[in-house]
Design an enzyme around this catalytic site. Structure first.
Site, PDB file in Angstrom:
ATOM      1  N   LEU A  27       0.817  -1.217   0.000  1.00 54.69           N
ATOM      2  CA  LEU A  27       0.000   0.000   0.000  1.00 54.69           C
ATOM      3  C   LEU A  27       0.843   1.255   0.000  1.00 54.69           C
ATOM      4  O   LEU A  27       0.414   2.301  -0.489  1.00 54.69           O
ATOM      5  CB  LEU A  27      -0.899   0.028   1.247  1.00 54.69           C
ATOM      6  CG  LEU A  27      -2.030  -0.993   1.319  1.00 54.69           C
ATOM      7  CD1 LEU A  27      -2.643  -0.988   2.709  1.00 54.69           C
ATOM      8  CD2 LEU A  27      -3.078  -0.695   0.257  1.00 54.69           C
ATOM      9  N   GLY A  28       2.032   1.175   0.574  1.00 50.92           N
ATOM     10  CA  GLY A  28       2.857   2.372   0.670  1.00 50.92           C
ATOM     11  C   GLY A  28       4.126   2.057   1.432  1.00 50.92           C
ATOM     12  O   GLY A  28       4.349   0.922   1.851  1.00 50.92           O
ATOM     13  N   GLY A  30       7.664   4.132   3.738  1.00 50.54           N
ATOM     14  CA  GLY A  30       8.324   5.324   4.242  1.00 50.54           C
ATOM     15  C   GLY A  30       9.784   5.009   4.445  1.00 50.54           C
ATOM     16  O   GLY A  30      10.272   3.998   3.936  1.00 50.54           O
ATOM     17  N   PHE A  32      11.073   4.188   7.238  1.00 50.01           N
ATOM     18  CA  PHE A  32      11.228   3.215   8.316  1.00 50.01           C
ATOM     19  C   PHE A  32      10.466   1.927   8.080  1.00 50.01           C
ATOM     20  O   PHE A  32      10.604   0.981   8.829  1.00 50.01           O
ATOM     21  CB  PHE A  32      10.694   3.791   9.642  1.00 50.01           C
ATOM     22  CG  PHE A  32      11.355   5.038  10.114  1.00 50.01           C
ATOM     23  CD1 PHE A  32      12.455   5.577   9.469  1.00 50.01           C
ATOM     24  CD2 PHE A  32      10.871   5.682  11.253  1.00 50.01           C
ATOM     25  CE1 PHE A  32      13.059   6.738   9.923  1.00 50.01           C
ATOM     26  CE2 PHE A  32      11.479   6.837  11.725  1.00 50.01           C
ATOM     27  CZ  PHE A  32      12.573   7.362  11.053  1.00 50.01           C
ATOM     28  N   SER A  33       9.612   1.904   7.073  1.00 50.02           N
ATOM     29  CA  SER A  33       8.641   0.809   7.021  1.00 50.02           C
ATOM     30  C   SER A  33       8.057   0.610   5.634  1.00 50.02           C
ATOM     31  O   SER A  33       8.158   1.484   4.779  1.00 50.02           O
ATOM     32  CB  SER A  33       7.499   1.130   7.981  1.00 50.02           C
ATOM     33  OG  SER A  33       6.868   2.331   7.568  1.00 50.02           O
ATOM     34  N   THR A  34       7.436  -0.564   5.445  1.00 47.04           N
ATOM     35  CA  THR A  34       6.543  -0.749   4.298  1.00 47.04           C
ATOM     36  C   THR A  34       5.156  -1.053   4.851  1.00 47.04           C
ATOM     37  O   THR A  34       5.028  -1.579   5.952  1.00 47.04           O
ATOM     38  CB  THR A  34       6.991  -1.921   3.387  1.00 47.04           C
ATOM     39  OG1 THR A  34       7.108  -3.102   4.187  1.00 47.04           O
ATOM     40  CG2 THR A  34       8.336  -1.623   2.732  1.00 47.04           C
ATOM     41  N   VAL A  35       4.122  -0.688   4.089  1.00 49.37           N
ATOM     42  CA  VAL A  35       2.749  -0.898   4.548  1.00 49.37           C
ATOM     43  C   VAL A  35       2.044  -1.831   3.566  1.00 49.37           C
ATOM     44  O   VAL A  35       2.091  -1.613   2.349  1.00 49.37           O
ATOM     45  CB  VAL A  35       1.984   0.436   4.660  1.00 49.37           C
ATOM     46  CG1 VAL A  35       0.556   0.195   5.149  1.00 49.37           C
ATOM     47  CG2 VAL A  35       2.700   1.395   5.603  1.00 49.37           C
ATOM     48  N   LYS A  50       1.724  -2.256   8.962  1.00 48.16           N
ATOM     49  CA  LYS A  50       2.939  -1.470   8.784  1.00 48.16           C
ATOM     50  C   LYS A  50       4.084  -2.281   9.381  1.00 48.16           C
ATOM     51  O   LYS A  50       4.097  -2.568  10.580  1.00 48.16           O
ATOM     52  CB  LYS A  50       2.766  -0.124   9.508  1.00 48.16           C
ATOM     53  CG  LYS A  50       3.898   0.861   9.331  1.00 48.16           C
ATOM     54  CD  LYS A  50       3.451   2.236   9.832  1.00 48.16           C
ATOM     55  CE  LYS A  50       4.535   3.267   9.826  1.00 48.16           C
ATOM     56  NZ  LYS A  50       4.015   4.614  10.162  1.00 48.16           N
ATOM     57  N   ASP A 152       3.263  16.052  11.980  1.00 43.14           N
ATOM     58  CA  ASP A 152       3.599  15.759  10.576  1.00 43.14           C
ATOM     59  C   ASP A 152       2.349  15.702   9.701  1.00 43.14           C
ATOM     60  O   ASP A 152       2.191  14.815   8.868  1.00 43.14           O
ATOM     61  CB  ASP A 152       4.393  14.448  10.477  1.00 43.14           C
ATOM     62  CG  ASP A 152       5.138  14.325   9.141  1.00 43.14           C
ATOM     63  OD1 ASP A 152       5.297  15.354   8.442  1.00 43.14           O
ATOM     64  OD2 ASP A 152       5.545  13.203   8.794  1.00 43.14           O
TER      65      ASP A 152
HETATM   66  P1  ATP Z   1       8.002   5.982   7.846  1.00 43.54           P
HETATM   67  O1  ATP Z   1       7.737   6.347   9.259  1.00 43.54           O
HETATM   68  O2  ATP Z   1       8.506   4.602   7.671  1.00 43.54           O
HETATM   69  O3  ATP Z   1       8.771   7.024   7.105  1.00 43.54           O
HETATM   70  P2  ATP Z   1       5.372   6.629   7.394  1.00 43.54           P
HETATM   71  O4  ATP Z   1       5.403   6.869   8.838  1.00 43.54           O
HETATM   72  O5  ATP Z   1       5.240   7.777   6.474  1.00 43.54           O
HETATM   73  O6  ATP Z   1       6.638   5.845   7.052  1.00 43.54           O
HETATM   74  P3  ATP Z   1       2.667   5.895   7.084  1.00 43.54           P
HETATM   75  O7  ATP Z   1       2.433   7.316   6.754  1.00 43.54           O
HETATM   76  O8  ATP Z   1       2.014   5.355   8.298  1.00 43.54           O
HETATM   77  O9  ATP Z   1       4.217   5.567   7.132  1.00 43.54           O
HETATM   78  O10 ATP Z   1       2.276   4.990   5.841  1.00 43.54           O
HETATM   79  C1  ATP Z   1       2.901   5.183   4.572  1.00 43.54           C
HETATM   80  C2  ATP Z   1       1.864   5.153   3.465  1.00 43.54           C
HETATM   81  O11 ATP Z   1       1.229   3.852   3.429  1.00 43.54           O
HETATM   82  C3  ATP Z   1       0.721   6.142   3.649  1.00 43.54           C
HETATM   83  O12 ATP Z   1       1.032   7.424   3.152  1.00 43.54           O
HETATM   84  C4  ATP Z   1      -0.380   5.445   2.853  1.00 43.54           C
HETATM   85  O13 ATP Z   1      -0.229   5.686   1.467  1.00 43.54           O
HETATM   86  C5  ATP Z   1      -0.146   3.971   3.121  1.00 43.54           C
HETATM   87  N1  ATP Z   1      -0.939   3.523   4.281  1.00 43.54           N
HETATM   88  C6  ATP Z   1      -0.575   3.582   5.573  1.00 43.54           C
HETATM   89  N2  ATP Z   1      -1.539   3.113   6.398  1.00 43.54           N
HETATM   90  C7  ATP Z   1      -2.558   2.742   5.602  1.00 43.54           C
HETATM   91  C8  ATP Z   1      -3.872   2.185   5.835  1.00 43.54           C
HETATM   92  N3  ATP Z   1      -4.290   1.943   7.076  1.00 43.54           N
HETATM   93  N4  ATP Z   1      -4.658   1.925   4.774  1.00 43.54           N
HETATM   94  C9  ATP Z   1      -4.222   2.191   3.521  1.00 43.54           C
HETATM   95  N5  ATP Z   1      -3.013   2.735   3.224  1.00 43.54           N
HETATM   96  C10 ATP Z   1      -2.176   2.996   4.241  1.00 43.54           C
HETATM   97 MG    MG Z   2       6.141   7.991  10.260  1.00 40.23          MG
END
Ligand code: ATP
Ligand code: MG
Ligand code: MG
Length: 397
Positions: A27-28, A30, A32-35, A50, A152
């Site tokens: 789904l996405g 960052g 730190f992570s993949t979702v 996540k 953020d």
């Molecule tokens: P990091 O901390 O690893 O840099 P992040 O904190 O930005 O990553 P999130 O913003 O929680 O991570 O999630 C990254 C992306 O994943 C979101 O912008 C979204 O596109 C997708 N995503 C996250 N959670 C969901 C969800 N519950 N349902 C659908 N898409 C999601």
């Molecule tokens: Mg984050």
């Protein structure tokens, strides 16, 4: 990347938490992570997982996010406060180490995607108002009830929610299209009932918004066709950087474009820093353009350009505020003028909306009446989320 301490590589069909969750698609991601979208075999629902990188500092930051999300879930039993809901969390061991995993409800596309699909024109003021209501409800809950600052807030951290209530949808009695892996090769097992259900869903009147793909579990994906007449709702996500206001605060917060002036000059921040980001977000939804896009130039830094752009839009920063921060001396002289950018081209928001974005005078005045107080250089003067919720611009439909 995908190495020791880094991301966990996921293949479609992989199972997590003793087989409970089955990975469906990415789904996405960052830093730190993949979702991942996953199917929860216990609740028969789609969820988002996540999966954090495994190194110690990432694990700690995931535990912090779990802690914040637990408080959020505890205060929102009915899941109606426009903030993402944590459902479960666990550790997953893989070749790169132990990964903290957060399971949340599955939501739709981000506002970033919505804005990109409508580049240069905005999404229409009715939709901006609807989405603003959701974000404000979420912020009001975080700020007033929980004492949490998000730090953020930006379009990619706000996700769409379907207005279809899956519990009231009689067609939702299907078997989901589980994907299973054979010999490392992802093979979708097509379930006829589910396909039929998807078609039904796609044809439903509620889905007036033309959906590229009506996604599963009540989340929503958007395409570039008309959003007219659709009530949109959304939720705030990504609490990896959120802080409790009564705890020690980090100095540098927020993504550049959405960063408040008090953060740049180092004069301390509170809930009102989120309200600044909120105003930037609303402007972007309404126009399709990012409000501030700072760039370093010859003889000045990105921070200085950012402060200059703020003043060109909002007028000069009052001297007492300009000189009040731990970094003020880097940017301002003792009169409170920028040291290295001497010429400002003032272009106030109401004029900008008319001249650059072809708003009517009325629309421009109303929107800037709503947004400019949120962009007050004095953080204490900015309206709170609950005050915004009763502002004319929000309540007038
Ligand atoms: P990091 O901390 O690893 O840099 P992040 O904190 O930005 O990553 P999130 O913003 O929680 O991570 O999630 C990254 C992306 O994943 C979101 O912008 C979204 O596109 C997708 N995503 C996250 N959670 C969901 C969800 N519950 N349902 C659908 N898409 C999601
Ligand atoms: Mg984050
Ligand atoms: Mg994010």
């Amino acid at each position: 990347g995908y190495r020791k301490g880094g991301y966990h590589a996921v293949r479609i069909g992989d199972r997590f938490s003793a087989g409970r969750y089955v990975a469906q698609r990415k789904l996405g991601w960052g830093n730190f992570s993949t979702v991942w979208l996953a199917y929860d075999t216990l609740s028969s629902k789609y969820v988002a997982i996540k999966i954090q990188k495994s190194a110690k500092q990432y694990a700690e930051s995931a535990l912090h996010e779990i802690d914040i999300l637990s408080s959020i879930a505890q205060g929102d039993a009915s899941n109606s406060k426009c903030v993402i809901k944590l459902l479960d969390h666990f550790k997953h061991g893989g070749p790169n180490g132990q990964h903290q995993c957060l399971v949340t409800e599955f939501l739709g596309d981000s506002l970033l995607k919505l804005i990109r699909y409508n580049r240069k024109k905005g999404i229409g003021l009715h939709q901006v108002r609807q989405l603003s209501k959701s974000v404000l409800a979420g912020l009001d809950y975080l700020h007033r009830e929980l004492g949490i600052i998000h730090t953020d807030l930006k379009p990619e951290n706000v996700l769409l929610v379907s207005t279809i209530d899956p519990t009231k949808d009689p067609t939702r009695t299907d078997v989901p299209p589980l994907l299973e892996r054979s010999e490392g090769n992802p093979v979708p097992i097509k379930v006829n009932v589910a396909e039929k259900w998807l078609k039904l869903r796609a044809n439903r009147a509620v889905a007036k918004i033309s959906l590229r793909r009506v996604s599963l579990g009540g989340a929503m994906e958007v395409d570039n066709r008309s959003l007219e007449g659709v009530d949109l709702r959304c939720k705030i996500v990504d609490f990896g950087n959120a802080v409790r206001a009564n705890e020690e605060l980090m100095e540098e917060i927020q993504t550049r474009e959405y960063r408040a002036p008090e953060v740049i000059i180092g004069s301390g921040y509170s809930f009102s820093a989120d309200m600044w980001s909120f105003a930037c977000l609303v402007f972007e939804l309404a126009t399709g353009d990012t409000l501030f896009v700072p760039k370093p130039g010859e003889g000045f830094t990105e921070d200085e350009d950012h402060l200059a752009q703020m003043m060109e839009l909002l007028g000069k920063m009052p001297k007492q505020i300009a000189i009040s921060g731990s970094r003020s001396k880097d940017y301002f002289d003792r009169h409170g003028d920028l040291k290295r950018i001497r010429r400002l081209k003032f272009w106030p928001m109401d004029k900008l909306l008319v001249e650059k974005y072809s708003f009517t005078e009325t629309d421009a005045n109303n929107l800037s009446n709503f947004l400019c107080p949120l962009l007050d250089f004095e953080p204490e003067k900015r309206p709170t989320a609950s005050q915004c919720l009763v502002h004319k611009w929000i309540t007038d439909s």
